[in-house]
Scaffold this motif. Structure first.
Motif, PDB file in Angstrom:
ATOM      1  N   LEU A  69       0.807  -1.180   0.077  1.00 18.76           N
ATOM      2  CA  LEU A  69       0.091   0.113  -0.046  1.00 18.76           C
ATOM      3  C   LEU A  69       0.871   1.203  -0.066  1.00 18.76           C
ATOM      4  O   LEU A  69       1.722   1.426   0.816  1.00 18.76           O
ATOM      5  N   ASP A  70       0.722   2.271  -0.970  1.00 21.67           N
ATOM      6  CA  ASP A  70       1.576   3.565  -0.742  1.00 21.67           C
ATOM      7  C   ASP A  70       0.687   4.392  -0.222  1.00 21.67           C
ATOM      8  O   ASP A  70      -0.193   5.165  -0.224  1.00 21.67           O
ATOM      9  N   VAL A  71       1.312   4.421   1.139  1.00 20.54           N
ATOM     10  CA  VAL A  71       0.579   5.088   2.147  1.00 20.54           C
ATOM     11  C   VAL A  71       0.828   6.825   1.909  1.00 20.54           C
ATOM     12  O   VAL A  71      -0.093   7.560   1.928  1.00 20.54           O
ATOM     13  N   ALA A  72       1.801   7.148   1.271  1.00 19.88           N
ATOM     14  CA  ALA A  72       2.012   8.635   0.637  1.00 19.88           C
ATOM     15  C   ALA A  72       0.836   9.194  -0.193  1.00 19.88           C
ATOM     16  O   ALA A  72       0.725  10.059  -0.443  1.00 19.88           O
ATOM     17  N   ALA A  73       0.415   8.156  -1.130  1.00 22.22           N
ATOM     18  CA  ALA A  73      -0.674   8.348  -2.011  1.00 22.22           C
ATOM     19  C   ALA A  73      -2.010   8.126  -1.331  1.00 22.22           C
ATOM     20  O   ALA A  73      -3.100   8.025  -2.107  1.00 22.22           O
TER      21      ALA A  73
END
Length: 147
Positions: A69-73
């Motif tokens: 999971l791309d947390v920054a996105a």
């Protein structure tokens, strides 16, 4: 002990970097799903998630599903679809610095947040299958706090 178990998840993370979208495709006779939503302490990096379907797999085998999971996105939910009904458990860690590895101190203890399904905690190591396992039949959802 925790180093070995988390290292297994960390090794699986290397293959996660190429994945995106649903972790498993829908197949005939497999109509259950798992949605795992993660609460993170920082909006950077990625959450690496692995889902297991047996005690043997959980303690050192291959996951039935894995994703990043791309947390920054803004991605915070891992969805695994097309699962047969049964028992599952998940391991996850928050790769805060985005280097693709779970960082550890010189003693092998994790320095990045990690978690297990059911928000299970271990005793002198990772959470056991018995504490982390949950039953899946149809749509199943959990919210997991990374710490």
């Amino acid at each position: 002990m925790i180093r070995l178990q988390i290292a297994t998840l960390g090794a699986a993370a290397a293959g996660l970097l190429l994945l995106s979208g649903p972790a498993l495709a829908q197949e005939a006779g497999r109509d259950s799903s798992v949605a795992l939503t993660f609460e993170t302490g920082t909006p950077t990096g990625a959450v690496m998630v692995a889902l297991y379907d047996s005690p043997a797999a959980y303690t050192g085998g291959r996951p039935v599903g894995q994703t990043m999971l791309d947390v920054a996105a803004g991605e915070t939910t891992a969805t695994f679809e097309g699962l047969p009904a049964g028992e599952y458990a998940a391991k996850a860690f928050h790769d805060v610095d985005g280097d693709g590895e779970m960082d550890a101190n010189p003693f092998g203890l994790p320095t990045e947040p990690y978690a297990f399904s059911n928000n299970a905690v271990g005793n002198m190591g990772p959470a056991s299958w018995e504490r982390a396992r949950f039953t899946v039949s149809g749509a199943t959802a959990q919210t997991i706090r990374l710490r």
